[in-house]
Motif scaffolding. Structure first.
Motif, PDB file in Angstrom:
ATOM      1  N   ARG B 155      -3.324   3.031   6.611  1.00  0.00           N
ATOM      2  CA  ARG B 155      -1.947   4.289   6.738  1.00  0.00           C
ATOM      3  C   ARG B 155      -2.517   4.998   7.502  1.00  0.00           C
ATOM      4  O   ARG B 155      -3.328   5.834   7.390  1.00  0.00           O
ATOM      5  N   LYS B 157      -1.480   7.965   9.074  1.00  0.00           N
ATOM      6  CA  LYS B 157      -1.516   9.128   8.625  1.00  0.00           C
ATOM      7  C   LYS B 157      -2.287   9.814   9.506  1.00  0.00           C
ATOM      8  O   LYS B 157      -3.220  10.238   8.499  1.00  0.00           O
ATOM      9  N   PRO B 180       5.580   7.186   7.725  1.00  0.00           N
ATOM     10  CA  PRO B 180       6.871   6.841   8.771  1.00  0.00           C
ATOM     11  C   PRO B 180       8.022   6.248   9.123  1.00  0.00           C
ATOM     12  O   PRO B 180       8.810   7.567   8.563  1.00  0.00           O
ATOM     13  N   THR B 186       4.803   0.709   7.576  1.00  0.00           N
ATOM     14  CA  THR B 186       3.735   1.725   8.244  1.00  0.00           C
ATOM     15  C   THR B 186       3.754   2.346   9.662  1.00  0.00           C
ATOM     16  O   THR B 186       2.508   2.115   9.937  1.00  0.00           O
ATOM     17  N   TYR B 188       3.264   4.985  11.431  1.00  0.00           N
ATOM     18  CA  TYR B 188       3.299   6.747  11.243  1.00  0.00           C
ATOM     19  C   TYR B 188       3.591   7.257  12.579  1.00  0.00           C
ATOM     20  O   TYR B 188       2.804   6.559  13.983  1.00  0.00           O
TER      21      TYR B 188
END
Lengths: 693, 320
Positions: B155, B157, B180, B186, B188
Motif C-alpha cells: 500500500r 500510502k 485509496p 488500493t 493511493y
C-alpha cells in the motif's frame, strides 16, 4: 395422447414386436391402447441397423408425423398435421418448446394479401376488438397480391446497401409456394390464438413493394389465458424492470402504439399460443431430446421412415435440477440415451440452422469458426441450439443443398451487438427465467451512440477499427426501402435495371467492414485456426459518469464478460485470467490506451479517424472497465434443398420420400425470420399429413 | 540438475549414487512473491525414500523449508509441491537443496545436494494521472490527480511522486494519501497543483514514482500526460443542446471543440470560450447521436444542437 407402454415386460405382444410386419405392429400398438405414440423397450432399440428396412427396426415410438424441432416451423407443422388427422410427435433438444421464436421479436412478415393486410386496409380492428389504434400503413401500401409478392421475392434487380443481391438467387418454386401460402398461414396462425398488431413495414427479404410485417401481441390482464389473449404483468416480465419469468425469457415490449393500451409484444405472444394450441390438439412433445439422424430404407434410396434422437437433458444452472417445460401436458417423459421413432407418413426437419455450429458456419466465413462468438439466444437454447443437426442428418442420406451462398447475401446474418458484457448479446434476458444463469448477466445495451465512449480492442489489446462505426448495420432491402432501391416504398419499381445500375450502387453502398476488422488475424492468432479472439470495450470511470451505465447486477456480473481494475495493467491481467476465450495476454493494452489518450489530446486519431464521427475522450480516470463486445451470428440461410412442398430433394434432383424440412434447416429463400419458418411449417405439415400410409 | 555422492562399500553396507533435482517456478518472481518448489531424488539402486525430507537452504545456508518425499515414480522419489516466499532483494539468487544421508537396508546414501537459481524482480509501480484539464492558458495554475498502485499487496500510502515537465524538470512532488481513491481497491492518490509552461503548445509531462525506498523494493513507475497550453479566448460559443424530436434540453451532453470541452447543464446549455479559428463542434449524448458542426469562429455565437435520439435497434432491426 401418447403414453408410455403400460404392458408388462413379459407381455407376449412385446416379445413379438421386433419381428412384426409394419401392419401387424400398428395393430399391436392399437391393441395395447396406444395413442399417437407408443413406447417400446430399450433392448429392442439396440437391435436397430440403419441400412435395413423399417420393418426390421425396433422402434421405440411410432406416429404418423415426426417433427424434429419445436420452433416456428415445428409447432406450425405439428398443429397443421394434427388438424389434418395425423398423430404427431415433436422432439426438441431443449427443455421447453419454442426455439428461438420464444425469445424473438415476433415480427412476422408474410403478405400476398394476407388477412392482416386486408384488415388494416379496411381499418378494421381484430376480431376480439383488442386493436384500438388506427392502421399504421396507408391502404395502398397494404394492397398486395401473391403475384406481387412472388415478383418481389425473385427480383433480380435489387441490391442491398452491402452490395449484395438478396432476391435474385432465391429458388423460384420455393418462393412461389411461399408466396401462395402466406395468406393461409396468416389465417392459420390467427386460428391458433396468435394475435397480430397493425402491419408496419416488412421484414428483411420480404420484398420492397408493400408493407407485410406485423408483430404478435397479448393483452396485460389479471391472468394468463391464451384463449382470452391475456397475460399477467409478471408472466410478461413487465412487472419489474429487472425481472422476467419462466413464461417469457425476454421481457415483453410495449405494443400500445400498434395495438392499444396494455398490449405487449414479442415472441412469447407467438410461441406460447402455438404451443398451447398444439398441446390442446394432442400434439405430443419429447423434450430434452436431440434429433441425431434420419432412418431411410436404404442409405441413399427409399423412404425416410423415422429418426433417432438422443437424450440431451438440461439442468438448472443454480439448482442442478432437470429443467422442466412451462406446460407439460402432452410431454412424453423419456430418458433413455437413444430412441428410434418411426414416422408412418413423414419426418419434418424443423431443428433450425447452423449458426450455433462454428465448424459449419466457417464454410461461409472461416473467421467465424471462432467459438468465442455464439449464435443468438444461446442461454435459452443451450449448447445444441442451431447446431446444424438437420443439415448433418440430411447430408448423410443424400440430400442436396441450396442457397449456401445466401448466408453472405443477407446483410445482418452476423453483426456486432450493442449489448455489451454478456455472451448472449443478441437479446436481453433478466433473472426469473431459469436459463438466466447460463448467461449470468443481462448485459448493458449502450446503443450505437455508446460506442463513442470507449475504445474497442482485440485479444492482444490493440484497436482495430473506428469504434463508432462498429455497430452500424447495413440496411436490408425491404419495404419501405431500406436503402437498397432508388424508389422507396410504393415508388419502387420491381425488376427495373435501374435498381442495380452501378451509379446507384455507388451512391447507396453503405457498409463499413468494422465487423470484418474485428475478426481479422492479429498478433494473438495462431495456426491452424488463427482465431481472432474476444473483443473488449475499454473505458474509465468518467465514461460511466457521462453515460450512466449501470455496471451492477443483473446487467453485469462476475461471469468473465465484465472486468474492472484500478489500473489498465491490472485490467489487462484480470481479463486474461478471467475470460474463457482469452487465449493470450492483452500485451498491447497499456500502450494502446496511452496512445489513445495522446490522440485525444491531439484531437486526431490517425489510425482510424475517429475525430470525424464523434468526440474522443481520454481513458484516464480510475477505476477502469472492460465489457465484452460480441459478434453475433444470428441465423442461417443456406441449408437443405426443398421443393415447393417442402420435400427434401437429393443430389439427383429427386424427392426423398417421406422427408420434409423448413425454416433455417433449408436454403434457397433468402427471407429472414419467422415468416419463412411458419409458412414452411404450414406447407410441410399439410403435405406430410397427406402422405399415404 | 546436479548429482552428488559416490563412494562404495563397507563390509555389509553398500553405498549408492543419488541425484537430486529441484524444479522452481516461476524462474522470475517479484520480491516476496510465491515460489513453487518441487523436488526429485533419483537413486542408483531403486529405493523408496517415502517420508524423507529434502532441505531447502538459502544462499547463506539458512534453512528455508523442507519438502517431504511422498512417492516413487519409476526410479525417482518425488516430493510434493511447496510454496515459499521469494527474498525481497532483487537479483539472482542461488539456493541449495540437500537430501540428507540415509541408510535403507543394506544400502547407504550419502548427502546429495543441488543448487538452483531464480531471479527476484522488484514490484512494479503503476502510476495513473487523471483530471488534467484539456486546456490551460500560459503560465496559469492547473491541477491534476495522480495515483500509484502496487500490483501486489503493498500500500503505497505516503509515497512521494514527482511531476516532471517536458524538459524533465521537476515541477512538484506530491505525497500519496492514506486512503485509496474512491472506487478503487488500493490506488493511493494525490492532488497536485502545477503551473503551465509559458508557451503555447501540447507538452508531454509525466508523473514518476521513484520506486525503492519502501520495505519491499519497487521499480520506478511513470505515467505521461498532456498539457495543452492555449492562447486567451476571443469568442464565446454558447451551445444549446435539445432533443431533436421532443425539443427538450439535453442535460449532460459532451461539447467538444477540440481542444476545448464542456458539459451541458440542466438547461442543455454549455459555454465554451475559444480563440478565433476553424473548429469542429461535437455535441454528444447521452443516448443521442453526435451532432456535428464545422465552421469558422470569429465572434460570439450561439449554436442550437438538435440531437437525434439513439433509438438503438427496433424489433425490426434486431430481427432483420
Amino acid at each position: 395422447m401418447a403414453k408410455t407402454h403400460d404392458t408388462r415386460p413379459d407381455d407376449p405382444q412385446r416379445k413379438t414386436a421386433n419381428g412384426l410386419t409394419r401392419r401387424a405392429f400398428v395393430k399391436t400398438g392399437a391393441a395395447a391402447g396406444l395413442g399417437a405414440g407408443a413406447l417400446l423397450e430399450p433392448d429392442q432399440a439396440d437391435a436397430q441397423v440403419p441400412s435395413t428396412g423399417p420393418d426390421d427396426i425396433a422402434w421405440d415410438y411410432e406416429v404418423d408425423v415426426v417433427i424434429a424441432g419445436a420452433g416456428c416451423v415445428g409447432l406450425t407443422a405439428a398443429i397443421r398435421a394434427r388438424d389434418l388427422g395425423a398423430s404427431v410427435l415433436v422432439v426438441d433438444q431443449n427443455f421447453d418448446p419454442g426455439g428461438r421464436m420464444l425469445h424473438s421479436g415476433a415480427f412476422l412478415s408474410l403478405g400476398g394479401g394476407d388477412p392482416v393486410q386486408r384488415r388494416d386496409m379496411k381499418g378494421d380492428s381484430d376480431h376480439e376488438g383488442f386493436i384500438t389504434v388506427d392502421p399504421v400503413e396507408a391502404p395502398e401500401e397494404l394492397d398486395d397480391s401473391v403475384d406481387l409478392l412472388f415478383t418481389d421475392l425473385t427480383d433480380w434487380s435489387v441490391l442491398d446497401t452491402k452490395g449484395q443481391s438478396p432476391y435474385r438467387y432465391n429458388e423460384r418454386e420455393l418462393a412461389r409456394s411461399w408466396a401462395e401460402n402466406c395468406p393461409a398461414t396468416r389465417q392459420f396462425l390467427i386460428d391458433n390464438y396468435v394475435r397480430f398488431t397493425r402491419v408496419s413495414g416488412t421484414h428483411g427479404g420480404g420484398g420492397l413493394s408493400r408493407a407485410r410485417g406485423a408483430r404478435c401481441f397479448l393483452m396485460l390482464g389479471d391472468r394468463t389465458d391464451i384463449k382470452a389473449g391475456t397475460i399477467t404483468a409478471e408472466d410478461a416480465g413487465v412487472a419489474d424492470p429487472e425481472r422476467t419469468s419462466p413464461f417469457a425469457p425476454v421481457q415483453m415490449n410495449n405494443a400500445s402504439r400498434s395495438v392499444g393500451p396494455n398490449a405487449v409484444s414479442n415472441g412469447v405472444a407467438l410461441s406460447r399460443p402455438l404451443e398451447f394450441s398444439a398441446r390442446e390438439k394432442g400434439v405430443e412433445f419429447m423434450l430434452h431430446r436431440h434429433f441425431d439422424e434420419l432412418v431411410r430404407e436404404q442409405p441413399f434410396s427409399g423412404r425416410v421412415v423415422g429418426i433417432r434422437a438422443h437424450y440431451s437433458p438440461r439442468y438448472h444452472p443454480e439448482t442442478g435440477e432437470l429443467l422442466q417445460s412451462y406446460w407439460q401436458n402432452g410431454n412424453i417423459e423419456e430418458q433413455r440415451e437413444t430412441v428410434s421413432i418411426r414416422a408412418r407418413r413423414a419426418v419434418i426437419l424443423a431443428s433450425g440452422g447452423h449458426a450455433g455450429n462454428p465448424e459449419v458456419r466457417s464454410m461461409f466465413y472461416p473467421a467465424l469458426r471462432e467459438p468465442a462468438f455464439p449464435t443468438s439466444g444461446y442461454a435459452l437454447q443451450g449448447p445444441h441450439g442451431q447446431d446444424a443437426s438437420a443439415l448433418t442428418a440430411g447430408l448423410r442420406i443424400g440430400a442436396n443443398l441450396a442457397g449456401m451462398q445466401q448466408n453472405l447475401s443477407y446483410p445482418t446474418t452476423f453483426h456486432i451487438a450493442t449489448r455489451l458484457g454478456t455472451r448472449d448479446a443478441y437479446t436481453t434476458m433478466m433473472p426469473g427465467h431459469p436459463t438466466f444463469g447460463f448467461r449470468g448477466s443481462a448485459g448493458v445495451n449502450v446503443g450505437s451512440a455508446g460506442f463513442e465512449e470507449f475504445i474497442a480492442v482485440n485479444q492482444v489489446g490493440k484497436r482495430f477499427f473506428n469504434e463508432v462505426r462498429l455497430p452500424a448495420r447495413p440496411a436490408g432491402s425491404r419495404y419501405p426501402g431500406g436503402g437498397g432501391a432508388p424508389g422507396r416504398g410504393l415508388k419502387h419499381t420491381p425488376l427495373d435495371w435501374r435498381n442495380c445500375r452501378k451509379e446507384w450502387v455507388r451512391e447507396m453502398y453503405d457498409y463499413d467492414h468494422g465487423l470484418d476488422a474485428a475478426l481479422a488475424i492479429n498478433e494473438g492468432s495462431t495456426p491452424p485456426h488463427y482465431y481472432s479472439g474476444p473483443l473488449w470495450a475499454i473505458f474509465d470511470q468518467e465514461a460511466v459518469e457521462r453515460t450512466g451505465w449501470e455496471l451492477r447486477h443483473p446487467y453485469v456480473s462476475d461471469n468473465g464478460y465484465f472486468f474492472h481494475a484500478d489500473t489498465i495493467e491490472e485490467l489487462a491481467e484480470t481479463i486474461a485470467a478471467g475470460h474463457e476465450f482469452q487465449r493470450v495476454p492483452l500485451s498491447y493494452l497499456v500502450d494502446t490506451v496511452a496512445t489513445w489518450n495522446s490522440y485525444v489530446d491531439a484531437g486526431a486519431d490517425p489510425d482510424f479517424e475517429r475525430e470525424a464521427d464523434a468526440p474522443m475522450n481520454r481513458i484516464a480516470t480510475p477505476p477502469f472497465y472492460a465489457l465484452s463486445i460480441m459478434v453475433i451470428w444470428h441465423d442461417s440461410y443456406g441449408g437443405l434443398r426443398v421443393n415447393g412442398r417442402q420435400q427434401v430433394v437429393d443430389m439427383q434432383g429427386q424427392v426423398i420420400p417421406g422427408l420434409y424440412a423448413g425454416g433455417e434447416a433449408v436454403g434457397g429463400l433468402n427471407k429472414h425470420g419467422l415468416g419463412k419458418g411458419h409458412v414452411h411449417g404450414y406447407v410441410a405439415g399439410t403435405h406430410a399429413a397427406e402422405e399415404q400410409l | 540438475m546436479c548429482g552428488n555422492t559416490t563412494s562404495l562399500g563397507g563390509d555389509d553396507v553398500s553405498q549408492a549414487i543419488s541425484v537430486c533435482r529441484i524444479e522452481v517456478s516461476p524462474r522470475e518472481v517479484e520480491a516476496g512473491g510465491d515460489l513453487t518448489l518441487k523436488g526429485q531424488v533419483a537413486l542408483a539402486s531403486a529405493g523408496d525414500l517415502h517420508g524423507q525430507r529434502v532441505l531447502i537452504e538459502d544462499h547463506d545456508g539458512g534453512l528455508v523449508t523442507t519438502i517431504e518425499l511422498t512417492g516413487v515414480d519409476g526410479e525417482s522419489n518425488q516430493t510434493g509441491e511447496v510454496v515459499v516466499k521469494a527474498p525481497l532483494r532483487p537479483g539472482t539468487h542461488v539456493w541449495r537443496a540437500v537430501c540428507p544421508a540415509q541408510t535403507q537396508g543394506s544400502v547407504s546414501h550419502e548427502d546429495a545436494s543441488t543448487s538452483f537459481s531464480f531471479t527476484v524482480k522488484p514490484h512494479a509501480t503503476r502510476v495513473v494521472v487523471w483530471d488534467a484539464p484539456p486546456t490551460v492558458e500560459r503560465a496559469k495554475r492547473f491541477g491534476i490527480k495522480l495515483g500509484v498502485k502496487c500490483p501486489f499487496e503493498c500500500r503505497p500510502k505516503g509515497w512521494a511522486v514527482d511531476v516532471r515537465d517536458h524538459e524533465g524538470q521537476r515541477q512538484a512532488t506530491a505525497t500519496l494519501s492514506d486512503a485509496p481513491w474512491p472506487g478503487t481497491d488500493t490506488l493511493y492518490y494525490a492532488e497536485v497543483d502545477l503551473t503551465a509552461p509559458d508557451a503555447e503548445g501540447l507538452f508531454s509531462w509525466d508523473a514518476r514514482a521513484p520506486g525503492s525506498g519502501a520495505e519491499v523494493p519497487h521499480a520506478e513507475g511513470t505515467a505521461r500526460f498532456g498539457v495543452r497550453v492555449v492562447p486567451p479566448p476571443e469568442c464565446r460559443v454558447t451551445v444549446v443542446a435539445v432533443d431533436a424530436e421532443r425539443h427538450t434540453p439535453v442535460r449532460g451532453a459532451t461539447v467538444v471543440m477540440h481542444p476545448y470541452r464542456a458539459v451541458t447543464d440542466e438547461r442543455g446549455v454549455a459555454e465554451v470560450r475559444v480563440p478565433k479559428g476553424a473548429y469542429r463542434l461535437f455535441v454528444s449524448g447521452p443516448n443521442h447521436v453526435p451532432f456535428r458542426w464545422d465552421g469558422e469562429m470569429t465572434t460570439d455565437v450561439t449554436i442550437r444542437a438538435e440531437l437525434a435520439l439513439d433509438r438503438g435497434f427496433s424489433d425490426a432491426d434486431i430481427w432483420s
